[in-house]
Design an enzyme around this catalytic site. Structure first.
Site, short mmCIF file in Angstrom:
data_model
loop_
_atom_site.label_atom_id
_atom_site.label_comp_id
_atom_site.label_asym_id
_atom_site.label_seq_id
_atom_site.Cartn_x
_atom_site.Cartn_y
_atom_site.Cartn_z
N GLU A 21 -12.41 5.73 -3.25
CA GLU A 21 -11.33 4.78 -3.46
C GLU A 21 -10.21 5.37 -4.32
O GLU A 21 -9.06 5.02 -4.16
CB GLU A 21 -11.86 3.50 -4.11
CG GLU A 21 -12.89 2.76 -3.26
CD GLU A 21 -12.34 2.26 -1.92
OE1 GLU A 21 -11.18 1.79 -1.89
OE2 GLU A 21 -13.05 2.35 -0.91
N GLU A 38 -2.52 4.98 -0.56
CA GLU A 38 -1.79 3.71 -0.65
C GLU A 38 -0.56 3.92 -1.54
O GLU A 38 0.55 3.52 -1.20
CB GLU A 38 -2.71 2.63 -1.25
CG GLU A 38 -2.05 1.27 -1.34
CD GLU A 38 -2.90 0.23 -2.11
OE1 GLU A 38 -4.10 0.45 -2.28
OE2 GLU A 38 -2.32 -0.78 -2.54
N GLU A 83 -10.27 -2.02 -9.15
CA GLU A 83 -10.18 -3.24 -8.32
C GLU A 83 -10.72 -2.95 -6.92
O GLU A 83 -11.44 -3.76 -6.33
CB GLU A 83 -8.71 -3.70 -8.27
CG GLU A 83 -8.41 -4.85 -7.33
CD GLU A 83 -7.42 -4.45 -6.27
OE1 GLU A 83 -7.84 -4.36 -5.10
OE2 GLU A 83 -6.23 -4.20 -6.59
ZN LIG Z 1 -4.85 -1.14 -3.28
#
Ligand SMILES: [Zn+2]
Length: 1074
Positions: free
Chosen positions: A234, A256, A159
């Site tokens: 990412e 995250e 994503e």
């Molecule tokens: Zn995220």
């Protein structure tokens, strides 16, 4: 920069992950529209906006963007406020056929005054829902079914990654270019446990189609599947700057998720979801467990995209006032390139079979060493309600039941649990039907070891009692009115209405069920109401409690115990894995890794060439309106009180704010104000218990909230400090609204010591959660408190100082309740007065006239003057660098200074520059190469404070160095006209953010309070539109003050703070918080 103190909003396991962290203030500052007014709204947990309605629709993750959550009510299938059904442009069968689609079905949906048509793309089977209506806030979304098999976070990393460049848009991050230079009213992406959504919204048609094209190209043709660097950036990679150093893990999602796994409430939610559905895709974490993320390979990542990111596995949503034929045309261009794929079969979610026996799980979570660890257990009971999908009426009834049991502080299950004194606060409790099978959970935290069992028993016995005795009719009426009001109001806050509808629809559609059904609530709601009227509420709700909860053996009980060793253990495990990795490498390998690390960094830090940037479509300055949106405002006077009236169409609802001045409040009473607010809402009067009072508010109004508000005012030493009472009702009930406001303000008695004690412990729990989850907000508040008076006031009512105050107060409640009670009375006397009061009303002209009498009566009942003389606010925290220690795997790092102190005078270009710094310099350095989830800056034009903040950041001193480099970045900046234009347009997009009528009226009030005139707004706009490169360079001089004289505050782990203090001889004063 509007600061809120976040509250009890729940976060469940079904909460999606966002691609980027929406800055905590942006959603709220848009509701003030006061060009980022530095208004700090300190909210209390019973404010109307936070009432939990039927728990359907998206739960916006509460990272720190609670502002979104606060305004967004859960039952969001609501009417677009327009007049009777007009006819909308249609797509004929022939036209659809020609473009390759068949029309599957078509309906007019009166609930949202929309015509909805479901198309099927014949070649691929892709389904497209095309919703036409008069809403200018157009929404597009593409949703893919993406069930993961393990906890490596594949769907989440994908994503993030697909928005990093695509076939048509081959630059590093087209997503960021859109963030910078479009008029979007929504732009993000989220990962659910079983699906991934890519939504965009805009009110400008050209802008909207630009966004749609970039998103479609990103989803179907991303570069990341051929480029391992994106996956590393990412997802995860080994970082080694020099062969002599240690290897570490880096990656945006990795950090995250480390943040997520540092928050006990989040850990509990994940364990609960996985335990309740161990046999299907919900048994793993789609977001990614930091322990498992490094197991993910690039090949698996590529394969996942190939399998699931295919039109056959996609559902597409269009909504708004644009041309429906154009929508199909745009889509064909993409869909026609594909053949049908078997992915819809492989992505099907298998239901979890119901257990025959309840189960029990005991887990540990990382806790700090301080405080009484014995009292830090958490308990959670979860039920999976059914194996099959439920019909809409049953779902509505369950949602209703949820509101009755837990929706307000007066709801019996919530009230009994909190009053039991067995725990501090509830955690994410309630019904959820966002995933394939509906769930119900009740959780409590701050429970002592010996009370765990008691909490479980109390939950069960209360549910049993509710099944046996039912709910009283006043409570049922209050819940019904609250739900109906929210349906009518359709207030999704800053969240586009079309997106909220999409998330409703998709919650069924994604499982191959009817996408129209969730949008049509009127008939089932009517039927439910009729059944309640005929058979009584007990006949409706008791069987539900029995069938779905009490007699349901699919129950999972989770006990979480605090473990002060866990954080360091996990850190040690990670270290040892990395040491082994290093030990297994040859000298050549290490040199190669260092080279690869450098290569990745260089790539990340090299800007895109101008040709590449140019391919992202953008608007011209000529597309931008030259004037700001004006809100109709009439200033009048009733009995000496200033009254602002905004004549706007509100669908027969009246919004009212009554604002009192805090100028007579004694300094030492300030930290008591939030609890004073909660007491007003939750203590009751001589004649009415707080339950009755709460039910009255629910039955007669759309909600009332009370909260303090503070801000600096540009050019003035005195801050703006107010106490606000905010309420809404149907126009015909405005008299009730003002009577109830009066009752809350004047008749509530501060006599309930036990309830007050609960408020204190709930507030402590909330503040502790805030430190872990929104440490950047705590850091920002702390810096502001050093730099200005308004900041100091706000910190006293919602920052670390407040937490310290609460901890002392907790003891004092037993020792000196009399004293506290009379202080609460004193606060009331200092605030309530007609003198200095301002009223703000938003409704249509006729209603505004009709409610005048009730308002007059309300004002007449207020005392003329406050007790006590005027006080002068002059508090500040000492200027110093501070590090606040919490148990965490990632940090929050801030630095701030006042640029007005350099003689800088406010110019509109400052907004363009500050946005540009956030979306380029900080995004590239703090997030992309630094590996933090977020890095941004904020400029408060009222105080002059410019602050830098990072979010879930693996670094500390390194991030501060990046902040310090900002001035040089600006001085060295080169920028062509197109990039500049983009930056300007993006800034206008922020300033002109889309607002519903209540938000327009409220913004106007805020501008009034802060002395921002329409002339000034127009001047600022012109300055924004004419920003030049020279402005950027000139701004460098002003911003250097942050580097040279600014203060740094970090909320971080003990290890990282020690390391920083060793490296930079005691740079930080250390403060332990958790
Ligand atoms: Zn995220």
């Amino acid at each position: 920069m509007l600061r809120t103190v976040s509250c009890s909003a729940s976060l469940t396991s079904a909460s999606p992950f966002f691609r980027f962290f929406p800055r905590s203030y942006s959603s709220l500052s848009s509701s003030t529209g006061a060009l980022r007014g530095n208004l700090r709204r300190v909210s209390n947990p019973s404010s109307a906006g936070r009432r939990v309605f039927l728990r359907r629709g998206l739960r916006v993750p509460s990272v720190a963007g609670r502002g979104v959550n606060r305004q967004f009510s859960r039952l969001s299938v609501r009417a677009v406020a327009t007049q009777p059904a007009p006819s909308y442009p249609d797509v004929g069968q022939d036209e659809a056929e020609k473009l390759g689609y068949e029309k599957v079905s078509e309906e007019f949906i009166s609930e949202c005054k929309s015509k909805a048509t479901l198309f099927r793309h014949k070649k691929t089977g892709c389904e497209v829902m095309s919703v036409s209506n008069e809403d200018e806030n157009k929404v597009f979304g593409i949703v893919l079914r993406t069930p993961p098999k393990d906890s490596t976070g594949i769907p989440h990393i994908l994503e993030h990654s697909v928005l990093c460049g695509s076939r048509k848009y081959p630059l590093k991050e087209p997503f960021v270019e859109l963030l910078k230079g479009s008029l979007h009213t929504f732009l993000n992406a989220f990962t659910y446990p079983d699906r991934t959504c890519y939504p965009v919204a805009s009110t400008n048609a050209k802008d909207f189609y630009n966004l749609v094209d970039v998103y479609l190209d990103a989803v179907f043709f991303p570069k990341c599947v051929d480029d391992v660097h994106t996956f590393q950036q990412e997802g995860w990679h080994y970082e080694l700057n020099d062969p002599s150093e240690d290897i570490s893990y880096k990656g945006v999602v990795f950090n995250e998720m480390k943040g997520v796994y540092s928050q006990p409430d989040n850990i509990l939610g994940r364990i609960a979801q996985q335990a309740i559905s161990p046999d299907n895709t919900y048994g793993v974490d789609s977001g990614g467990d930091p322990k498992d993320i490094p197991k993910l390979t690039f090949q698996e990542f590529q394969e996942f995209h190939r399998k699931f990111y295919h039109p056959s596995n996609a559902r597409i949503w269009f909504y708004g006032d644009d041309d429906p034929l154009q929508r199909l045309r745009i889509l064909s261009e993409y869909l026609d390139m594909f053949e049908a794929s078997p992915s819809p079969d492989t992505s099907k979610i298998v239901p979890q079979k119901l257990f025959s026996e309840p189960i029990r799980i005991v887990e540990k979570y990382p806790a700090g060493r301080d405080g009484d660890l014995k009292k830090k257990n958490m308990v959670c009971i979860n039920w999976l309600l059914s194996e099959k999908a439920l019909d809409l009426e049953t779902q509505l009834a369950l949602g209703f039941l949820d509101h009755l049991m837990l929706g307000t502080p007066a709801s019996p299950l919530r009230k009994i649990l909190l009053e039991s004194g067995l725990g501090e606060a509830l955690v994410s409790s309630g019904m959820s039907d966002e995933l394939l099978q509906p769930q119900f959970s009740v959780s409590m935290k701050g429970v002592s070891e010996d009370n765990v069992q008691k909490v479980e028993e109390l939950i069960m016995s209360t549910l049993k009692k509710l099944a046996e005795e039912g709910f009283d009719s006043e409570a049922v009426e209050a819940s019904m009115n609250t739900i109906e009001f929210s349906l009518r109001e359709n207030n999704t806050g800053s969240f586009p209405r079309g997106l909220s509808l999409m998330l409703q629809s998709i919650a069924k559609w994604i499982y191959d069920m009817d996408p129209f059904e969730p949008l049509k609530y009127t008939e089932p709601l009517k039927a439910l109401k009729a059944r309640i009227a005929e058979e009584g509420s007990k006949a409706v709700f008791s069987p539900l409690i029995e069938q779905f909860i009490l007699n349901n053996s699919h129950r999972v009980t989770i006990e979480m115990q605090p473990d002060p060793e866990k954080a360091s253990q996990e850190e040690a495990e990670e270290k040892s894995i990395l040491e082994k990795v290093k030990a297994g490498m040859t000298e050549e390998d290490l040199a190669e890794l260092a080279r690869a690390t450098e290569e990745l960094r260089l790539k990340q830090e090299t800007p895109d060439p101008p040709e590449a940037l140019r391919c992202v479509p953008s608007l011209n300055l000529s597309d931008i309106p030259k004037e700001p949106t004006y809100v109709p405002t009439e200033v009048g006077d009733i009995n000496g009180v200033k009254v602002l009236r905004h004549d706007l169409f509100t669908n027969d609802i009246v919004y009212a704010e009554v604002v009192f001045d805090m100028g007579s409040l004694k300094h030492e009473l300030l930290p008591l104000v939030p609890l004073f607010c909660q007491s007003l809402m939750e203590m009751g009067t001589k004649d009415l218990s707080f339950v009755q009072l709460n039910q009255l508010i629910g039955r007669k109004t759309g909600g009332i909230s009370v909260y303090p508000l503070t801000s600096s005012v540009r050019g003035k030493a005195e801050p703006c400090s107010k106490f606000v009472v905010r309420g809404k009702s149907m126009a015909g009930r405005a008299e009730d609204l003002f009577n109830l406001m009066n009752c809350l303000l004047q008749e509530v008695q501060f006599t309930d010591q036990q309830r007050f004690k609960q408020f204190v412990s709930q507030s402590i729990a909330r503040m502790e959660n805030r430190l872990r989850g929104s440490g950047h907000g705590v850091a920002a508040a702390r810096m502001d408190a050093m730099l200005n008076i308004a900041g100091w006031m706000s910190e006293q009512m919602g920052g670390l100082s407040y937490l310290e105050f609460l901890r002392t107060l907790e003891k004092k409640v037993d020792e000196d309740w009399e004293g506290i009670s009379s202080s609460l009375e004193e606060i009331r006397r200092s605030l309530l007065a007609r003198n200095g009061c301002i009223v703000n009303m938003t409704a249509d002209g006729k209603s505004l006239t009709n409610i005048e009498k009730s308002l007059e009566k309300f004002l007449d009942l207020l005392p003329e003057n406050p007790s006590g003389g005027l006080v002068t606010w002059d508090g500040r925290l000492p200027l110093r660098n501070e590090a606040i220690v919490i148990p965490t795997q990632v940090n929050y790092v801030g630095k701030a200074g006042n640029i007005y102190s350099t003689g800088y005078e406010l110019d509109g270009s400052a907004y363009v520059i500050s946005k540009h710094i956030s979306t380029t310099w900080l995004w590239d350095r703090v997030r992309v190469s630094g590996g933090a989830y977020g890095g941004f800056c904020d400029f408060d034009s009222h105080s002059g404070v410019f602050s830098f903040l990072s979010y879930r950041d693996p670094n500390l001193l390194k991030t501060l160095d990046i902040y310090d480099g900002t001035g040089d970045f600006l001085r060295g900046l080169e920028m062509d006209q197109e990039t500049l234009t983009k930056a300007i347009i993006g800034t206008i997009g922020d300033v002109d953010s889309y607002q519903l009528p209540d938000a327009k009226g409220y913004s106007s009030l805020m501008r009034h309070l802060l002395g921002v005139t329409d002339e000034e707004r127009q001047r600022k706009r012109e300055e924004i539109l004419t920003t030049s490169l020279k402005d950027f360079k000139d701004f460098a001089e002003a911003i250097d003050v942050v580097r040279d004289k600014g203060v740094a505050v970090a909320v971080a782990s003990a290890e990282d703070i020690d390391a920083a203090n060793n490296a930079r001889s005691n740079f930080f004063e250390v403060k332990k918080a958790l």
